[in-house]
Scaffold this motif. Structure first.
Motif, PDB file in Angstrom:
ATOM      1  N   VAL A  18       0.851  -1.205   0.000  1.00  0.00           N
ATOM      2  CA  VAL A  18       0.000   0.000   0.000  1.00  0.00           C
ATOM      3  C   VAL A  18       0.880   1.245   0.000  1.00  0.00           C
ATOM      4  N   GLY A  19       1.928   1.243   0.802  1.00  0.00           N
ATOM      5  CA  GLY A  19       2.851   2.387   0.841  1.00  0.00           C
ATOM      6  C   GLY A  19       3.523   2.634  -0.505  1.00  0.00           C
ATOM      7  N   LEU A  20       3.944   1.561  -1.169  1.00  0.00           N
ATOM      8  CA  LEU A  20       4.560   1.718  -2.491  1.00  0.00           C
ATOM      9  C   LEU A  20       3.563   2.239  -3.528  1.00  0.00           C
ATOM     10  N   ALA A  21       2.329   1.777  -3.450  1.00  0.00           N
ATOM     11  CA  ALA A  21       1.314   2.254  -4.392  1.00  0.00           C
ATOM     12  C   ALA A  21       1.005   3.737  -4.172  1.00  0.00           C
ATOM     13  N   ILE A  22       0.970   4.164  -2.907  1.00  0.00           N
ATOM     14  CA  ILE A  22       0.756   5.591  -2.619  1.00  0.00           C
ATOM     15  C   ILE A  22       1.954   6.403  -3.099  1.00  0.00           C
ATOM     16  N   ALA A  23       3.155   5.891  -2.883  1.00  0.00           N
ATOM     17  CA  ALA A  23       4.361   6.584  -3.361  1.00  0.00           C
ATOM     18  C   ALA A  23       4.367   6.671  -4.883  1.00  0.00           C
ATOM     19  N   ALA A  24       3.894   5.628  -5.555  1.00  0.00           N
ATOM     20  CA  ALA A  24       3.823   5.645  -7.012  1.00  0.00           C
ATOM     21  C   ALA A  24       2.857   6.719  -7.496  1.00  0.00           C
ATOM     22  N   GLU A  25       1.753   6.878  -6.790  1.00  0.00           N
ATOM     23  CA  GLU A  25       0.793   7.927  -7.157  1.00  0.00           C
ATOM     24  C   GLU A  25       1.431   9.307  -7.018  1.00  0.00           C
ATOM     25  N   GLN A  26       2.212   9.498  -5.990  1.00  0.00           N
ATOM     26  CA  GLN A  26       2.855  10.790  -5.760  1.00  0.00           C
ATOM     27  C   GLN A  26       3.968  11.073  -6.767  1.00  0.00           C
ATOM     28  N   ARG A  27       4.617  10.019  -7.290  1.00  0.00           N
ATOM     29  CA  ARG A  27       5.784  10.191  -8.160  1.00  0.00           C
ATOM     30  C   ARG A  27       5.527   9.803  -9.610  1.00  0.00           C
ATOM     31  N   ARG A  28       4.278   9.745 -10.033  1.00  0.00           N
ATOM     32  CA  ARG A  28       4.005   9.335 -11.409  1.00  0.00           C
ATOM     33  C   ARG A  28       4.593  10.326 -12.405  1.00  0.00           C
TER      34      ARG A  28
END
Length: 175
Positions: A18-28
């Motif tokens: 979940v943390g990686l998916a949220i980080a991916a959203e922030q860094r797309r």
């Protein structure tokens, strides 16, 4: 009997996913149109591509946690029969919901990672009326994957506990 080790390991893997998916959203990736030095062509320039790696990492971790839960519970279809009752009925419903949430989360994470990695290089290399755009992934796709990964984490934990209860009731009947 519910294995606390399985619950802890799966919880940690799901939390990291979940943390990686949220980080991916922030860094797309974000694309912008930039002319070349001679001002003849336009091309797309993209920012960091780390979101693809974050999304792929979340995909793999969520897949791993789902596999651990399914192996620990013998995928609900293999192994000894469960005692009829509320725990078994609850486990069946949670098993189905868990797989639906898991598939939605995996599809979102995989599609977002693939789309985030795709980049258009040149926009106006040829004289065309509609050159390719500098499209990037829409906002919220990684976030949808993160939310469904969180739902999967919660439901899979409840599924495993209900499955273990039904399994324990079969081994030690209450009568």
């Amino acid at each position: 009997m519910t294995s606390k080790l399985v619950i802890i390991v799966v919880f940690i893997l799901d939390l990291i996913a979940v943390g990686l998916a949220i980080a991916a959203e922030q860094r797309r990736s974000v694309g912008k149109v930039v002319p070349d030095r001679e001002k003849v062509y336009e091309y797309c320039e993209y920012g960091s591509d780390i979101a693809t790696s974050y999304g792929a990492g979340a995909f793999v971790l969520l897949l791993t946690s789902q596999l651990i839960i399914m192996v620990a519970s013998k995928c609900f279809c293999c192994g000894k029969a469960l005692n009829p009752g509320g725990s078994r009925a609850c486990a069946i419903i949670l098993f189905l919901i868990c797989w639906v949430f898991f598939l939605i989360a995996e599809i979102c994470l995989l599609a977002a990672s693939i789309r985030n990695a795709y980049h258009t290089k040149y926009r106006k290399m040829w004289n065309v009326d509609e050159p390719p755009s500098c499209e990037v992934i829409r906002k919220g796709v990684f976030a949808a994957g993160a939310s469904f990964a969180l739902f999967t984490a919660i439901v899979s934990q409840f599924y495993y506990v209900c499955y273990s209860r039904a399994s324990d009731d079969y081994k030690n009947p209450p009568y």
